[in-house]
Design a protein around this motif. Structure first.
Motif, mmCIF file in Angstrom:
data_model
loop_
_atom_site.group_PDB
_atom_site.id
_atom_site.type_symbol
_atom_site.label_atom_id
_atom_site.label_comp_id
_atom_site.label_asym_id
_atom_site.label_seq_id
_atom_site.Cartn_x
_atom_site.Cartn_y
_atom_site.Cartn_z
ATOM 1 N N UNK A 130 0.831 -1.201 0.000
ATOM 2 C CA UNK A 130 0.000 0.000 0.000
ATOM 3 C C UNK A 130 0.870 1.258 0.000
ATOM 4 N N UNK A 131 1.911 1.277 0.789
ATOM 5 C CA UNK A 131 2.774 2.464 0.883
ATOM 6 C C UNK A 131 3.446 2.795 -0.440
ATOM 7 N N UNK A 132 3.783 1.775 -1.225
ATOM 8 C CA UNK A 132 4.494 1.999 -2.494
ATOM 9 C C UNK A 132 3.557 2.142 -3.682
ATOM 10 N N UNK A 133 2.272 1.848 -3.504
ATOM 11 C CA UNK A 133 1.331 1.907 -4.622
ATOM 12 C C UNK A 133 1.247 3.318 -5.199
ATOM 13 N N UNK A 134 1.072 3.387 -6.513
ATOM 14 C CA UNK A 134 0.950 4.669 -7.210
ATOM 15 C C UNK A 134 -0.464 4.888 -7.756
ATOM 16 N N UNK B 208 -2.854 6.385 3.454
ATOM 17 C CA UNK B 208 -4.199 6.302 4.040
ATOM 18 C C UNK B 208 -5.260 6.235 2.955
ATOM 19 N N UNK B 209 -5.150 7.105 1.955
ATOM 20 C CA UNK B 209 -6.153 7.143 0.899
ATOM 21 C C UNK B 209 -6.080 5.890 0.028
ATOM 22 N N UNK B 210 -4.875 5.417 -0.250
ATOM 23 C CA UNK B 210 -4.722 4.186 -1.032
ATOM 24 C C UNK B 210 -5.368 3.016 -0.308
ATOM 25 N N UNK C 46 -0.580 11.055 -5.705
ATOM 26 C CA UNK C 46 -0.134 12.026 -4.709
ATOM 27 C C UNK C 46 1.317 11.734 -4.345
ATOM 28 N N UNK C 47 1.948 12.715 -3.712
ATOM 29 C CA UNK C 47 3.298 12.502 -3.206
ATOM 30 C C UNK C 47 3.273 11.415 -2.136
ATOM 31 N N UNK C 48 4.326 10.587 -2.109
ATOM 32 C CA UNK C 48 4.410 9.523 -1.117
ATOM 33 C C UNK C 48 4.369 10.093 0.298
ATOM 34 N N UNK C 49 3.698 9.379 1.186
ATOM 35 C CA UNK C 49 3.598 9.816 2.580
ATOM 36 C C UNK C 49 2.359 9.252 3.235
#
Length: 310
Positions: A149-153, A165-167, A157-160
């Motif tokens: 989830x953290x690496x998903x594009x 959370x939104x992903x 949005x900018x990573x963070x």
């Protein structure tokens, strides 16, 4: 299988299997298994990804079954495999072991190919005795071992923390996907496929993904959210090749490169310019060719040696 679960004609329409069977996993989960191609031919086992089914591999099955024994199965809750309350990486590994036990002879080697969650299945099973008994080589398509989830594009949005959370909300939505409409096709193409994907490819993927039960999709989204198989990758000692699309938003190229660096015996890495997450559909011939190469190098030669030693 209902026509609504896949396209009915063309290269992505599932071919009719030579036979079908049910494998029973360690916890009693029942898994729909298809076998294509001639008996006695070199074996290939195909493991599909989240919210897909055996139909996802239609192009590879049609290509490989001419001279390979191709085994494809529906992950628990997907396709024609009934839903089960147990959803975990260990359950995926248990299910794969059950399929291998039901379809391969003792000691028989096969090339195991996994896409997305199917690749994670292979990683999860890497330390299992039955996996080591049967895996001659593996192909990991569009997959990752952690931080999915953290690496998903998918969310532009900018990573963070906000993007993560939104992903998580988007990929873990309980909302039904509904019918396959023009809007649904555009959304699926954006999230999972490259910008140049042909309409037939998009339609095939949309039919498969939209057929996945909402509760199953939701349950497995939580498993993927917290997945960490980094330690299992280091146990995946058989020859392993990696394929990824450079426009993959679900499991971006960073995952493939991490796998290549961590695998003990990586024998090839292919980055496909402009392709998205659905590489077996977007590059069907290339994925089939990679599987053929692995069979020829790591399974075919073993079969010859076994015959000579008989």
């Amino acid at each position: 299988m209902s026509r609504l679960m896949h396209v009915a004609s063309g290269p992505y329409a599932p071919p009719v299997p030579a036979r079908e069977l049910t494998a029973v996993s360690a916890d009693g989960a029942r898994l729909h298994v298809e076998v294509h191609g001639p008996d006695g031919a070199p074996a290939v086992v195909l493991s599909h990804g989240w919210s897909c089914s055996t139909a996802f591999w239609a192009a590879q099955i049609r290509d490989l079954a001419a001279d390979h024994r191709v085994i494809a199965y529906d992950q628990r809750g997907h396709g024609r495999s009934p839903a089960n309350p147990v959803c975990s990486a260990d359950a995926l590994a248990d299910d794969l072991e059950a399929v291998l036990a039901a379809t391969l002879a003792p000691g028989e080697k096969a090339v195991l190919a996994g896409h997305s969650m199917g690749g994670m299945t292979l990683m999860a099973a890497a330390g299992r005795d039955r996996f080591r008994e049967h895996a001659g080589a593996v192909l990991l398509c569009s997959t990752g071992s952690s931080r999915l989830v953290a690496e998903s594009l998918v969310v532009p949005m900018r990573a963070g923390r906000s993007r993560t959370w939104l992903t998580r909300k988007v990929l873990g939505s309980r909302a039904p996907l509904g019918p396959v409409t023009p809007v649904a096709r555009r959304i699926l193409k954006y999230a999972t496929m490259g910008p140049g994907s042909a309409p037939g490819m998009v339609e095939a993927c949309a039919r498969i993904v939209h057929a996945c039960p909402r509760k199953v999709r939701y349950a497995w989204s939580h498993v993927l959210d917290t997945l960490d198989l980094d330690h299992r990758v280091r146990e995946l000692s058989v020859p392993a090749a990696v394929v990824v699309g450079t426009a993959d938003r679900m499991t971006p190229v960073v995952h493939a490169r991490s796998l290549v660096a961590a695998l003990p015996n990586c024998v090839g890495s292919t980055e496909l310019p402009g392709l998205g997450h659905m590489t077996p559909v977007e590059a069907p011939a290339l994925v089939a060719t990679r599987i053929r190469e692995l069979v020829s190098t790591y399974v075919g030669s073993q079969r010859i040696q076994q015959k000579e030693g008989a």
